[in-house]
Write an enzyme that holds these catalytic residues in place. Structure first.
Site, PDB file in Angstrom:
ATOM      1  N   HIS A  99     -12.063 -10.471  -0.529  1.00 42.42           N
ATOM      2  CA  HIS A  99     -11.547  -9.381  -1.345  1.00 42.42           C
ATOM      3  C   HIS A  99     -10.819  -9.911  -2.586  1.00 42.42           C
ATOM      4  O   HIS A  99     -10.323 -11.046  -2.597  1.00 42.42           O
ATOM      5  CB  HIS A  99     -10.619  -8.496  -0.506  1.00 42.42           C
ATOM      6  CG  HIS A  99     -11.373  -7.628   0.460  1.00 42.42           C
ATOM      7  ND1 HIS A  99     -10.811  -6.554   1.115  1.00 42.42           N
ATOM      8  CD2 HIS A  99     -12.674  -7.672   0.862  1.00 42.42           C
ATOM      9  CE1 HIS A  99     -11.724  -5.971   1.887  1.00 42.42           C
ATOM     10  NE2 HIS A  99     -12.867  -6.642   1.747  1.00 42.42           N
ATOM     11  N   GLU A 101      -7.986  -9.241  -3.780  1.00 37.76           N
ATOM     12  CA  GLU A 101      -6.577  -9.576  -3.549  1.00 37.76           C
ATOM     13  C   GLU A 101      -6.453 -10.973  -2.960  1.00 37.76           C
ATOM     14  O   GLU A 101      -5.590 -11.758  -3.358  1.00 37.76           O
ATOM     15  CB  GLU A 101      -5.942  -8.560  -2.583  1.00 37.76           C
ATOM     16  CG  GLU A 101      -5.968  -7.118  -3.057  1.00 37.76           C
ATOM     17  CD  GLU A 101      -7.193  -6.344  -2.600  1.00 37.76           C
ATOM     18  OE1 GLU A 101      -8.306  -6.913  -2.602  1.00 37.76           O
ATOM     19  OE2 GLU A 101      -7.044  -5.164  -2.257  1.00 37.76           O
ATOM     20  N   CYS A 125      -6.950  -2.889   1.301  1.00 36.32           N
ATOM     21  CA  CYS A 125      -7.243  -2.612   2.717  1.00 36.32           C
ATOM     22  C   CYS A 125      -6.112  -3.188   3.584  1.00 36.32           C
ATOM     23  O   CYS A 125      -5.229  -3.888   3.088  1.00 36.32           O
ATOM     24  CB  CYS A 125      -8.594  -3.223   3.105  1.00 36.32           C
ATOM     25  SG  CYS A 125      -8.563  -5.016   3.216  1.00 36.32           S
ATOM     26  N   CYS A 128      -5.774  -7.023   3.395  1.00 33.18           N
ATOM     27  CA  CYS A 128      -5.148  -7.474   2.144  1.00 33.18           C
ATOM     28  C   CYS A 128      -3.665  -7.126   2.127  1.00 33.18           C
ATOM     29  O   CYS A 128      -2.852  -7.877   1.574  1.00 33.18           O
ATOM     30  CB  CYS A 128      -5.865  -6.885   0.936  1.00 33.18           C
ATOM     31  SG  CYS A 128      -7.486  -7.637   0.717  1.00 33.18           S
TER      32      CYS A 128
HETATM   33  O1  LIG Z   1      -8.986  -3.935  -1.038  1.00 31.76           O
HETATM   34  C1  LIG Z   1     -10.205  -4.167  -1.275  1.00 31.76           C
HETATM   35  N1  LIG Z   1     -10.557  -5.226  -2.058  1.00 31.76           N
HETATM   36  C2  LIG Z   1     -11.844  -5.578  -2.281  1.00 31.76           C
HETATM   37  O2  LIG Z   1     -12.129  -6.556  -2.990  1.00 31.76           O
HETATM   38  N2  LIG Z   1     -12.842  -4.800  -1.705  1.00 31.76           N
HETATM   39  C3  LIG Z   1     -14.238  -5.161  -1.940  1.00 31.76           C
HETATM   40  C4  LIG Z   1     -15.005  -5.604  -0.720  1.00 31.76           C
HETATM   41  C5  LIG Z   1     -16.419  -5.186  -1.054  1.00 31.76           C
HETATM   42  O3  LIG Z   1     -17.031  -6.199  -1.871  1.00 31.76           O
HETATM   43  C6  LIG Z   1     -16.224  -3.928  -1.873  1.00 31.76           C
HETATM   44  C7  LIG Z   1     -16.331  -2.643  -1.079  1.00 31.76           C
HETATM   45  O4  LIG Z   1     -17.678  -2.388  -0.907  1.00 31.76           O
HETATM   46  P1  LIG Z   1     -18.252  -0.911  -0.657  1.00 31.76           P
HETATM   47  O5  LIG Z   1     -17.601  -0.003  -1.687  1.00 31.76           O
HETATM   48  O6  LIG Z   1     -19.739  -1.062  -0.891  1.00 31.76           O
HETATM   49  O7  LIG Z   1     -17.917  -0.548   0.754  1.00 31.76           O
HETATM   50  O8  LIG Z   1     -14.903  -3.996  -2.396  1.00 31.76           O
HETATM   51  C8  LIG Z   1     -12.527  -3.729  -0.965  1.00 31.76           C
HETATM   52  C9  LIG Z   1     -11.241  -3.365  -0.754  1.00 31.76           C
HETATM   53  C10 LIG Z   1     -10.858  -2.148   0.004  1.00 31.76           C
HETATM   54  O9  LIG Z   1     -11.479  -2.122   1.205  1.00 31.76           O
HETATM   55 ZN   LIG Z   2      -8.902  -6.018   1.261  1.00 33.46          ZN
END
Ligand SMILES: O=c1[nH]c(=O)n([C@H]2C[C@H](O)[C@@H](COP(=O)(O)O)O2)cc1CO
Ligand SMILES: [Zn+2]
Length: 189
Positions: A99, A101, A125, A128
């Site tokens: 992610h 973060e 999330c 994170c």
């Molecule tokens: O806090 C976050 N930070 C973060 O980088 N992500 C990323 C993970 C995935 O590559 C994408 C979420 O994918 P999708 O929208 O297709 O479910 O976002 C997702 C979140 C929240 O879940």
């Molecule tokens: Zn996350």
């Protein structure tokens, strides 16, 4: 570039007279726009075909100490970007992707992140949120909320609230546009 710190140069809201000197009026970007703008620019580097996320960590002196975006782990070559719910879990991105973060925290260029603020384009999330808390980050500013994982979002809010880490939504009133032609500097004659 938009000047989100206010339409008037002095923030009074009153229209400003044209500058009398040859010096051009400068537009000064407000902090939230600058740091969320950096997070947004970082997001544009993500290879996730569906959701690009960026994060920017700022210390108490308002210096940027870490930037990241969501991506596959370092040196990985063939991990899947699919989000297709019909595929096996091992064929979907979620088990692998780092992610934004996490990457911003790992990319830090300072000894620690105690007392810092994290700007992130998507609500963090629960995993994170744990990283944010353990890193000693003391404020989170987010932009969008997808709410397709309500339990994760609720757990994240609960942990951040429980630790009294303020969570603030960035609500921009205007766009930031970088017009490179305006960044062309000419020598004064
Ligand atoms: O806090 C976050 N930070 C973060 O980088 N992500 C990323 C993970 C995935 O590559 C994408 C979420 O994918 P999708 O929208 O297709 O479910 O976002 C997702 C979140 C929240 O879940
Ligand atoms: Zn996350």
């Amino acid at each position: 570039m938009a000047s989100p710190s206010g339409s008037s140069a002095d923030g009074s809201g009153k229209a400003q007279e044209a500058p009398q000197t040859s010096e051009k009026a400068r537009e000064v970007l407000a902090d939230d726009y600058y740091f969320m703008g950096i997070a947004g620019l970082a997001a544009k580097k993500s290879k996730d075909p569906m959701t690009q996320v960026g994060a920017c960590i700022v210390n108490q002196e308002k210096k940027i100490v870490g930037v990241g975006y969501n991506g596959m782990p370092r040196d990985s070559k063939n991990l899947p970007w699919s989000r297709n719910a019909e595929k096996e879990e091992a064929e979907r991105k979620y088990l692998y992707v780092c992610h934004a973060e996490l990457n911003a925290i790992m990319n830090k260029n300072s000894a620690d992140l105690k007392g810092c603020t994290m700007y992130v384009t998507l609500f963090p999330c629960n995993e994170c949120a744990k990283l944010i808390l353990q890193a000693g980050i003391k404020e989170v500013v987010y932009f969008s909320e997808k709410n397709d994982t309500p339990a994760s979002t609720a757990a994240s809010k609960k942990m951040l609230e429980d630790a009294a880490v303020p969570l603030r939504k960035f609500e921009p009133k205007e766009a930031i546009v970088i017009d490179f032609s305006k960044l062309q500097h000419h020598s004064a004659k």
